[in-house]
Design an enzyme around this catalytic site. Structure first.
Site, PDB file in Angstrom:
ATOM      1  N   SER A  30     -30.504 -37.706  27.119  1.00 47.07           N
ATOM      2  CA  SER A  30     -30.260 -39.065  26.642  1.00 47.07           C
ATOM      3  C   SER A  30     -29.117 -39.652  27.452  1.00 47.07           C
ATOM      4  CB  SER A  30     -29.884 -39.006  25.164  1.00 47.07           C
ATOM      5  OG  SER A  30     -29.126 -40.133  24.808  1.00 47.07           O
ATOM      6  N   GLN A  72     -67.703 -53.386  39.487  1.00 48.12           N
ATOM      7  CA  GLN A  72     -66.612 -53.041  40.395  1.00 48.12           C
ATOM      8  C   GLN A  72     -65.389 -52.564  39.606  1.00 48.12           C
ATOM      9  OE1 GLN A  72     -65.889 -55.108  44.189  1.00 48.12           O
ATOM     10  NE2 GLN A  72     -64.187 -56.073  43.156  1.00 48.12           N
ATOM     11  N   HIS A 115     -52.411 -29.444   6.069  1.00 50.78           N
ATOM     12  CA  HIS A 115     -51.662 -30.634   5.595  1.00 50.78           C
ATOM     13  C   HIS A 115     -50.207 -30.595   6.045  1.00 50.78           C
ATOM     14  CE1 HIS A 115     -55.024 -31.131   2.702  1.00 50.78           C
ATOM     15  NE2 HIS A 115     -54.935 -29.816   2.633  1.00 50.78           N
ATOM     16  N   ASN A 156     -34.764 -33.786  25.182  1.00 50.29           N
ATOM     17  CA  ASN A 156     -35.989 -34.331  24.575  1.00 50.29           C
ATOM     18  C   ASN A 156     -37.255 -33.764  25.234  1.00 50.29           C
ATOM     19  OD1 ASN A 156     -34.389 -36.009  22.953  1.00 50.29           O
ATOM     20  ND2 ASN A 156     -34.263 -37.536  24.587  1.00 50.29           N
ATOM     21  N   LYS A 171     -28.428 -34.222  23.698  1.00 49.53           N
ATOM     22  CA  LYS A 171     -29.891 -34.306  23.555  1.00 49.53           C
ATOM     23  C   LYS A 171     -30.677 -33.624  24.657  1.00 49.53           C
ATOM     24  CE  LYS A 171     -31.969 -37.287  21.266  1.00 49.53           C
ATOM     25  NZ  LYS A 171     -33.004 -37.120  20.295  1.00 49.53           N
TER      26      LYS A 171
HETATM   27  N1  ARG Z   1     -67.104 -53.260  45.741  1.00 45.27           N
HETATM   28  C1  ARG Z   1     -68.357 -53.220  45.085  1.00 45.27           C
HETATM   29  C2  ARG Z   1     -68.285 -52.355  43.829  1.00 45.27           C
HETATM   30  O1  ARG Z   1     -67.432 -51.558  43.765  1.00 45.27           O
HETATM   31  C3  ARG Z   1     -69.421 -52.658  45.966  1.00 45.27           C
HETATM   32  C4  ARG Z   1     -70.763 -53.238  45.721  1.00 45.27           C
HETATM   33  C5  ARG Z   1     -70.754 -54.677  46.065  1.00 45.27           C
HETATM   34  N2  ARG Z   1     -72.053 -55.224  46.012  1.00 45.27           N
HETATM   35  C6  ARG Z   1     -72.278 -56.547  46.055  1.00 45.27           C
HETATM   36  N3  ARG Z   1     -73.487 -56.907  46.033  1.00 45.27           N
HETATM   37  N4  ARG Z   1     -71.325 -57.403  46.045  1.00 45.27           N
HETATM   38  O2  ARG Z   1     -69.045 -52.504  42.912  1.00 45.27           O
END
Ligand code: ARG
Length: 439
Positions: free
Chosen positions: A276, A321, A155, A284, A282
């Site tokens: 600072s 992606q 604590h 930090n 100071k």
């Molecule tokens: N840049 C895409 C990713 O990172 C690669 C795969 C893309 N595939 C597609 N069918 N557009 O996911």
């Protein structure tokens, strides 16, 4: 150049082009994209899907691209949709028309899944090495200071005496589990997605075992749809990294506390502190604060990845992606934080006298006194109550338990004898019972 222009009559909207491009982020996959491509083309040669001399030109072209990037002759830059588009276009520039055969019997979907797994494997191995280094440094600092004692807290209130060594080694236990978790994750991800195509394999008679073996996977993932849409390993490793960061953040918090004048148990080296702009005095603990703060980046990435994946129908969807930014941020952040923490711990100044002094305050030996009474025949619950009374007496008189004379102690319990002082001395108690493990 678009990999998919044939079906379209209109150019892609400029804003859409920027919106769609992942090149600025996935360009770091160039080396694994080349590695995957070489394995793929070697297999296409072996299976007679492309002619040997074509395949060899492609492989040589790919190797040249890799060398030129390494020697900074070729920049991984430009207006490309992604790293795969860059590589294919560059290959065609390097070796001409035959470069157009590179993408035979594969899709960017199985390609990116393979690239990401290869990248993750290497980066996770580095991460594990950095964790091992931090562990070694913690063990060294613990050994160098093995005689040092300090208050242990519950604590955030002084509780019982502990050794500095034992305190630091608690973190090495956490790091050992972190390493094991990451190693387990590496075992689980080791199936090759390559050859799954877009989602349904290919009509070409490819050899998935060959590419899997060449790329260092255990075996191909036999389900095509899972191959291209599995991002579990990114989530799992980011989850492991979140736990690593939680550990680093806890250690940072302790270093920050110990470094402040109220504790004054350590001094963080100048090299890992900043000043600072207004207060000249100071210094930090910025490195530790930044580690604590950047923990949020990794937690945020974990939530981001889970959220991206949570309602995606099989198989590939473009949402995926976005996994890269989260994962790359997490792994970069985690490795940076481990490295900074390693340096900070290595250069810490341990103020052992101050730690020792604070052991005297806060009745850290109250439990040891209760244990003493038990050994003299008092039931533990009664012993607990007796020591509670003694603590109140000490507080009222602003003294420690050791300061009270035997005569006064006897008023609380007749069984207390002269030997009590030896039994509640913080150095001596550490040699008793299983407390020996802390030495
Ligand atoms: N840049 C895409 C990713 O990172 C690669 C795969 C893309 N595939 C597609 N069918 N557009 O996911």
């Amino acid at each position: 150049m678009k990999l998919w222009g044939g079906r379209f009559r209109k150019d892609e909207n400029k804003l859409m082009e920027e919106f769609n491009s992942s090149f600025s982020i996935d360009k770091r996959l160039i080396n694994v994209d080349i590695q995957t491509s070489i394995a793929h083309v070697s297999m296409l040669i072996e299976t007679n899907i492309i002619q040997k001399n074509d395949g060899i030109s492609i492989i040589e072209g790919l190797k040249k691209i890799k060398n030129d990037i390494y020697n900074e002759i070729l920049k991984v830059d430009g207006d490309y949709e992604d790293v795969h588009s860059f590589l294919e276009a560059t290959l065609i520039k390097y070796i001409g028309e035959v470069g157009k055969k590179l993408h035979t019997a594969r899709s960017r979907n199985d390609l990116i899944a393979t690239d990401m797994k290869l990248y993750t494997k290497t980066e996770t191995s580095y991460l594990i090495l950095h964790l091992k280094e931090l562990k070694t440094v913690l063990v060294n600092v613990a050994e160098e200071n093995k005689k040092v004692i300090l208050p242990g807290y519950t604590h955030l209130q002084r509780a019982q005496v502990v050794t500095f060594k034992h305190h630091l080694l608690a973190y090495t236990k956490m790091l050992s589990r972190d390493i094991q978790r990451l190693e387990n994750a590496l075992i689980l991800l080791n199936e090759s997605p390559l050859g799954a195509g877009a989602l349904a394999g290919t009509t070409h008679d490819i050899d998935r075992n060959m590419t899997s073996k060449q790329l260092g996977f255990d075996k191909p993932n036999e389900n095509f749809l899972d191959s291209v849409s599995d991002r579990d390993y990114l989530i799992e490793i980011t989850s492991c990294m979140s736990i690593v960061m939680m550990h680093l953040s806890r250690l940072s918090e302790e270093l920050i506390l110990w470094n402040c004048k109220e504790f004054d148990f350590i001094e963080i080296d100048d090299a890992y502190s900043t000043g600072s702009s207004i207060m000249p005095q100071k210094k930090n603990p910025d490195a530790a604060e930044l580690i604590r703060g950047r923990t949020g980046i990794v937690y945020g990435s974990l939530t981001g990845l889970l959220t991206i994946m949570k309602s995606l129908p099989l198989a590939y969807n473009k949402d995926m992606q976005e996994d890269k930014k989260f994962f790359f941020d997490s792994i970069d952040t985690t490795i940076d934080c481990i490295r900074i923490m390693t340096n900070m711990v290595q250069t810490l100044k341990v103020k052992s006298e101050n730690m020792k002094k604070s052991v005297k305050k806060g009745f850290l030996n109250a439990t040891d006194l209760a244990d003493y009474l038990v050994r003299k025949g008092v039931h533990f619950r009664d012993a607990h109550a007796i020591v509670g009374e003694i603590v109140i007496e000490c507080e009222n008189n602003d003294v420690t338990i050791q300061d009270i004379s035997l005569e006064r102690l006897k008023k609380f319990s007749e069984v207390i004898e002269e030997d009590v002082y030896g039994e509640i001395d913080e150095h001596k108690t550490l040699k008793k019972g299983n407390k020996k493990y802390m030495l």
